[in-house]
Structures are given as C-alpha cells and as structure tokens.
Design an enzyme around this catalytic site. Structure first.
Site, PDB file in Angstrom:
ATOM      1  N   GLU A 278       0.814  -1.220   0.000  1.00 44.55           N
ATOM      2  CA  GLU A 278       0.000   0.000   0.000  1.00 44.55           C
ATOM      3  C   GLU A 278       0.843   1.263   0.000  1.00 44.55           C
ATOM      4  OE1 GLU A 278      -1.034  -2.561   1.556  1.00 44.55           O
ATOM      5  OE2 GLU A 278      -3.058  -2.836   0.851  1.00 44.55           O
TER       6      GLU A 278
ATOM      7  N   HIS B   6     -10.873  -4.910  10.382  1.00 50.02           N
ATOM      8  CA  HIS B   6     -11.440  -4.678   9.054  1.00 50.02           C
ATOM      9  C   HIS B   6     -12.701  -3.847   9.116  1.00 50.02           C
ATOM     10  CE1 HIS B   6      -8.753  -7.940   7.946  1.00 50.02           C
ATOM     11  NE2 HIS B   6      -8.973  -7.642   6.696  1.00 50.02           N
TER      12      HIS B   6
END
Lengths: 367, 432
Positions: A90, A159
């Site tokens: 990322e 998450h």
C-alpha cells in the site's frame, strides 16, 4: 420487532437487499434500478474512456475483476497498462499514484478496505493532501483514493473501522461518502474530474443494494457537486444527518417516527469535507432539533464536528441538546450479537430522535 | 511494451550493465562477495587505484610531446571531463552549493532562518555529478536535505534563500520551508520530511514518463527521474517496495543512495544487517553500483550510464554513493557521536578541492579563473541574502490560499468548469 428481523436477514446474507418502499418517494422518476456496484463500475468505465489519463491501481483490480467486483470488465476493456494489479504494498503503490498525479495523470487508487489505507496514510496526507499548499499551488494532485469503509458483517476489529473523521480532519483532502447509486455515480465522477486529492468512502454492504435512478443519472456527463448535502426526506420536527449506510437506517427510522407523529428531516451528507454546514444549519433552524448518525467511533467523530458547527452558528435555534449516535467506543467485536450492539441500529436512531423531541422513551434497550 | 501482470521473465539485469571503464573506480556486483569487514572508518571496498590522483599519474607515460598534444591525448580510463566548459560548470555548481550552505548556517545563527535546516556540505559531488546531466523536463525527488538539489536543478539561489527566510518571494512562497522545496518549472518534486516518502513519489513520476510514452503516445517522452535518499532510508519498507515495482515495470528511474554513514547519530553499521546497499539492487533485478561519492568525476561517469540506461528504457538502477556530511545532521545537531579522525579523513577528500586540483593539474584552466568563479558565487549569495532580507513576509490572506487547486473545494461541474464559478451554485442544496 421489525427492525430486529431485518438485522437477522442482514446478518445472514448481504447480497441483494431490496430497499424499503419509502425510498421510491424520494426520487422523481424511478425509471431503472441499478446496484451501487454497477453505478461505480459504470462511473469508472465512463471516466476512463473519456480521459486517457485516468488509470486504476490496486490489489486485485485487474484479473480478479476487483476484490468486490467493482472494477469488473475494465481490464478487458482498457488493458493492463491502465488497470494495474499491484503487489501488496500500500505505501509503495499509493506513493506511486501520488507521484504520477504530480504530473497530471489521474490515478484512481483502490484500497481493498480503508483499513489498509493506514499503511499508506503518510502518502495520502503528507504527499497528496499537503502538496498543493506546500508548493504554493505549483503542484496539484488529482488523485482519488477509493474503497469500502466502515463495518461489514463479521469481519472483526481490524477490518471494520470507519475513517471518515480521520481523513475529514485534514485540510487539503476532500472526503466523500455516497449512499445510493445516484450518489455513487455522481460523486465518483466528480471525484475523478476533481483536481485535488479525494478520499472516496464506499460501503461494502451497500454494493449489492439497488436503487432507482433517473435517466439524468445515467447520462455520461452527470456528476454531483462536492460539498453539497442532499435532503433525502423533508420534515419539520427533528433533523437527522447521516452518511453512507446510515442514511438508509435514518430513512427507516424516519418512517417509524412518522407513525408517532414526529416528522424527521433526513440529510444525506454526501460530502464529509467540505461539510455542507449551511444546509445543516438551515435545517436545524427550521426544526430546532438535531440527531447526528455515524458508524464510526464517537470521540472526535463527524457528529462531534456537526454538533460544534451547529452550536457555533445556530445555538439560539436549538430547543434540545444535540443527540449523537455513533458506533460503540470499542474495537469491533466479532460475535454477531456484539457486533449488532456495536453499530447503530434503527431503533437507536428512533430513540435518540424521541429524546430530542422530549418524548418519553422506554428505558431498556431492545436489541 | 505492456506492463506485465504475470510474473516478469526478465533476464538477470546486472550482467547487461556496461560501465565505460569497468575496472578502476566502479564496483560491479555480480555474485555476493564474501563477508566484508566492518568498515570502521576506512572503506576497504574501494580499489586502491580509485583516487583521481593515481589515475592522473598513470596517464603521464608519454615523453617528449608538446603541451598541446598532451592535453588532447585521450586518457583511456578518464574520459570524464573532456571540456573546460564542463569542468567550470561542475566547479561552479559545487561551489554554489557549498557557499550556499555555509551562508545558511550563518543566517541561522543570526536568527534569520529557523526550524529544521539540514545542510549538504561535503556531499556536493553527488548532487552536481547527477543533476547536471539532466534535462529540464527530467525530475528530481529529494529529502529534507534538498537545498543543493534545488540549486543544481536550476532553482535560483534567490528563490531558495527567500524560501528559507519564509518570505513570499520564495520558490514556494514561504509555505514550504527548508524541507519542502518544490518547483514545477524545474521539475523538482520536493523536499519530503519523512524518509522514504520521496521514493514512491519518484517512482510515480517515472511511471508517468512511461505512461505518457506508451499509453498517451507522446512518442519522445523519455524523461528520467532521480530519487535521492540516504543510508537510513535503505532499511525502510517503502524503499524495497519501490525497488520491486520499478524493476517489475521497468521504470525510467535511478535510485541514488547518498550513503554518508550516519542517520543523525545512528551509524549505518549499527542499523543495517548488510551494510553494502548496492547489493540490494540485484536482489530485485536491477544493477547495483557502488561509487566514490566524494569524487564528482566518478559520480558523473556512473550517472551518465545509469541515466542513459533509464532513457533507453532498460529500467532502473541503484547507485550507492559513498559520501560524508561535514556538518551535523541538522543545525540543531551537536554532532558529538562521530569520530573526529573520521571527519578529518573525509575532509581531506573534499570534493571541491579534489576537482580544483584536477582542473589545475590538467591545465583545463587557470587558478585565477577558478578564483573568479568563487568571487562570482559570493556575489550571487550576497545578492540572494539581500533579496531575501528585503522581501516581504507573506500577507495574512495567503494563509488560506492553495489548500485546494479548486478555488472553493466544490469540484468541477458537468460543463467542465469550477462549480464555485456558477453564480447559482450556493443557493439551497443540490437537487438532481
């Protein structure tokens, strides 16, 4: 209770959820129904075909057709040079996107969920958001960071976080959060055309929901202004602000409240930064009561900012303290019943609205 | 050539790299060497013949030839400085960098400059050696030690000095500061405070160059990007992520490591499992070169090949320049941890003195002309300081400017114009 039954259905399968009947009332000509997923896909498709500088980048956006199938079909159409499958890095690929945007390309960087954007947050804030200011206008960054945000179903603490308030506190970023297909299409198109970095917060549970759209929405030049909220439902007794999935809940809560004679005005924020303070304040000045709803953590959240804004600008108009509905102040638990308690439910919104209207409210939580 | 999404089947890159004179001063890694000794302060990596003094002496074997012929005779290992103009250009650039940084220190202690100031004294050979080979459209991405990169890239000394003083005439109108030098005109993309932050941005700029050539079909776009960073950064995850992606997609970038052995007070050897940074290149499929960063001619030689490689489309290169900073990490650093003997050793290898000696000994020009350059630079700097002193501070209205490129943050409408320019925009909410 009706709401509990809906939650059980939600917990079991989030594939195809039919919206309640009242949704149809908000739109003028309900010609076609499209899912949020299709809305996003068509927006990306149209913007990529209109401008060759737009390209996609992210994990599994190409051959896998997108982790949530948002980018389905785009690899076949535009080729691997414009739809890039990246390694799981990322920080690296977000930085590469920012570097490309410095030179006028328009990357759309997908995070599989915004939780993973924390690995890249240095680039989102320091090299994208601040660059136009640091370089005194020489270098603008026309990049879009998009992906699902907030809680899904049973995915656990790492998450499920909502990042709206984190990103919205940073000057130099625009933060958008669509609710229905019309919002998804219009805001994504506006975001891609925008010359500044935009954080586009979608919601995984909404991807499969379909909403009616008018022909105007399906037109390829359609886009929604950034920084303007929408009044989804007009009312006169209490204002409820929400964004993303909570708009749906707020609308259902408004229906329940109507049976008790409370007419709620539901505002779909659409844009968290810039926040449409004028719409919110105008509405509060009309109704004199405010309930803010969000899915994220309560402290320093979006609701806190809205409350402060209303107190600063419309204090004399408030007849009751501002009610803040937010997720529970805990990392998201895994167990289904705990998760249900950690995320705002429709009855929470109803209770808060009744409190704001000084109606008596049953003491026990009915979850 | 398409970006491969399947596993790349590149041939092992190191073997295809051709240095013009592979023997003397460039260390080419093909296989892992045996465990190298811990350096302490002497760098045993360099081959003994790598100093320019030795090379000079090696070429003086012809006897009894006239002065003119001797100058024109091609020096087999040393086709570095062919012309006097190039020599003067390099000398002037390095002297400008050195004098500028010394002036910064003076101004800081007089209170005109403030905050974090990181000076580049001693490392000028790297900046000059690389950046003077670039075109205007090539880009440079740097770290917080970016004053000299900005000057070498062409940003006027006045603009840099004003920026450091925080005045509105600075290259970023006073909004960036010492660590955030940006120039769209000269393609200087910053100026980043976080180490490793500039590397992905540089990789993105290189990506754009390739994208413009292949997707947007701007046929002659062969812009190269240079990413400068230090030894401490080479332990950071973003560095490795970008080495991987740059090699995977064959991007036109050169990763330049300015290994000055120290990250504030942390010695490179205490922080790194394998201190030979150039070895990390071949692990990702690109050549890794180690070069003496105190010698501008050697740096320039390596840079020429690395930049040419990138321009041809052969992909990235990792160049480790062994260099040293004569001052502390920043002006706030007391610099107590470094051994004075080490500092003295590197001070003897001062790149400016070395280049001056080379120019004089090869009769490229006279000492007087070099002194004239010194004087000219002093004048440039005095003028820069005066300009910065007299420039106004930014006005109050500048505080809220330039947060967004879009004037009010409402985005672009369907007609392609900024929405805030539409007079009806601020009425009511948006109904679709």
């Amino acid at each position: 209770m009706y709401a509990i039954a809906r939650q059980r259905i939600l917990g079991q399968s989030f594939q195809k959820m039919r919206p309640a009947v009242s949704v149809l009332r908000s739109y003028s000509s309900a010609a076609k129904q499209i899912t949020v997923r299709d809305a996003l896909n068509s927006a990306l498709d149209e913007e990529m075909s209109a401008d060759p500088k737009v390209f996609l980048m992210g994990e599994e956006v190409g051959e896998y057709q997108g982790a949530y199938k948002i980018t389905k079909g785009l690899l076949e159409k535009y080729g691997p040079e414009r739809v890039l499958d990246t390694p799981i890095t990322e920080a690296g690929f977000t930085g590469i996107g920012v570097g490309a945007a410095y030179y006028g390309l328009k990357p759309v960087v997908e995070f599989m969920t915004f939780n993973f954007s924390m690995q890249a947050i240095d680039h989102i804030i320091n090299s994208a958001a601040k660059s136009n200011y640091m370089s005194a206008g020489q270098i603008s960054v026309p990049i879009v960071f998009r992906g699902p945000n907030g809680a899904a179903a049973g995915v656990g603490a790492q998450h499920s976080q909502c990042y709206a308030s984190w990103y919205a506190s940073c000057p130099g970023l625009k933060v958008l959060s669509p609710y229905n297909s019309e919002d998804a299409r219009g805001l994504l198109k506006a975001a891609i055309r925008d010359p500044d970095p935009v954080v586009f917060l979608e919601n995984e549970l909404l991807y499969g929901e379909s909403f009616p759209v008018s022909d105007e929405v399906l037109d390829s030049s359609f886009c929604i202004p950034i920084g303007k909220a929408k009044i989804e439902r007009e009312g006169k007794d209490v204002t409820i602000t929400a964004f993303s999935k909570m708009v749906g809940y707020a609308l259902k809560a408004a229906e329940i409240l109507e049976k008790d004679g409370i007419y709620a005005e539901v505002i779909n924020l659409r844009s968290i930064r810039p926040l449409d303070r004028s719409t919110i304040n105008t509405s509060v000045r009309k109704t004199n009561r405010l309930v803010t709803v969000e899915e994220g953590f309560p402290q320093h959240g979006v609701g806190a900012e809205i409350c402060a804004s209303v107190v600063e600008e419309s204090f004399a108009y408030l007849d009751a303290p501002v009610e803040r509905i937010a997720g529970a102040d805990v990392p998201m638990p895994y167990a289904a019943n705990l998760e249900r308690m950690a995320v705002p439910q429709i009855e929470d919104i109803v209770r808060a609205a009744k409190r704001a209207c000084y109606r008596s409210v049953p003491l026990a939580a009915a979850a | 050539m398409a970006f491969s999404t399947t596993t790349a089947n590149f041939t092992s890159q190191p073997f295809s790299f051709n240095a013009p004179s592979p023997t003397s001063h460039v260390k080419l890694l093909i296989t892992p060497t045996s465990a190298s000794p811990f350096f302490g302060s002497t760098r045993k990596l360099r081959l003994p013949s790598s100093s320019i003094f030795n090379l000079h002496r090696r070429s003086g074997t012809v006897v009894g030839v006239s002065q003119v012929v001797k100058e024109k005779k091609p020096k087999s290992t040393l086709n570095l400085l062919i012309t006097k103009e190039e020599g003067l250009e390099l000398y002037e650039d390095m002297v400008l960098g050195r004098a500028f940084e010394d002036m910064c220190a003076q101004m800081y202690y007089r209170g005109k400059m403030f905050g974090f100031v990181h000076l580049y004294n001693g490392q000028e050979a790297v900046s000059t050696g690389f950046i003077k080979l670039l075109k205007q459209q090539d880009s440079v991405v740097s770290t917080y030690r970016d004053h000299v990169h900005a000057l070498s890239k062409g940003v006027p000394a006045r603009a840099v000095m004003s920026e450091l003083f925080g005045k509105t005439t600075g290259c970023c109108r006073g909004q960036g500061g010492s660590m955030h030098m940006f120039s769209r005109e000269h393609n200087l993309l910053g100026g980043f405070a976080f180490i490793g932050e500039g590397i992905p941005v540089a990789t993105g700029a290189a990506f754009t160059s390739k994208y413009k050539r292949e997707v947007l079909k701007e046929a002659d776009c062969d812009h190269v990007t240079l990413a400068f960073f230090g030894d401490g950064t080479c332990n950071n995850g973003q560095f490795f992520e970008c080495l991987n992606m740059a090699a995977l997609w064959k991007l036109p970038i050169v990763f330049v490591v300015e290994n000055n052995l120290w990250a504030i007070g942390m010695s490179h050897l205490r922080a790194t499992s394998d201190p030979q940074i150039y070895k990390k290149g071949p692990a990702f499929g690109m050549p890794g070169i180690h070069v003496d960063g105190m010698d501008v001619l050697k740096v320039r030689d390596v840079a020429k090949e690395a930049i040419a490689r990138a321009r041809r489309g052969d992909g990235p290169t990792l160049v480790e320049c062994e260099t040293y900073r004569f001052r502390g990490h920043s002006l706030a650093d007391p610099d107590e941890l470094r051994d004075p003997a080490e500092k003295a050793r590197y001070a003897a290898r001062d790149p400016i003195a070395a280049l001056k000696k080379y120019i004089i000994e090869n009769n490229l020009t006279s000492e007087a002309e070099l002194k004239a350059i010194d004087k000219k630079i002093d004048e440039v700097l005095e003028d820069a300081v005066e300009f910065a002193d007299e420039s106004p501070l930014p006005p109050r209205s500048q505080l809220l400017e330039n947060v967004f490129a879009d004037p009010k943050g409402f985005g672009i409408g369907p007609d392609g114009r900024y929405r805030c320019e539409d007079p009806k925009f601020t009425q009511g909410t948006a109904h679709v």
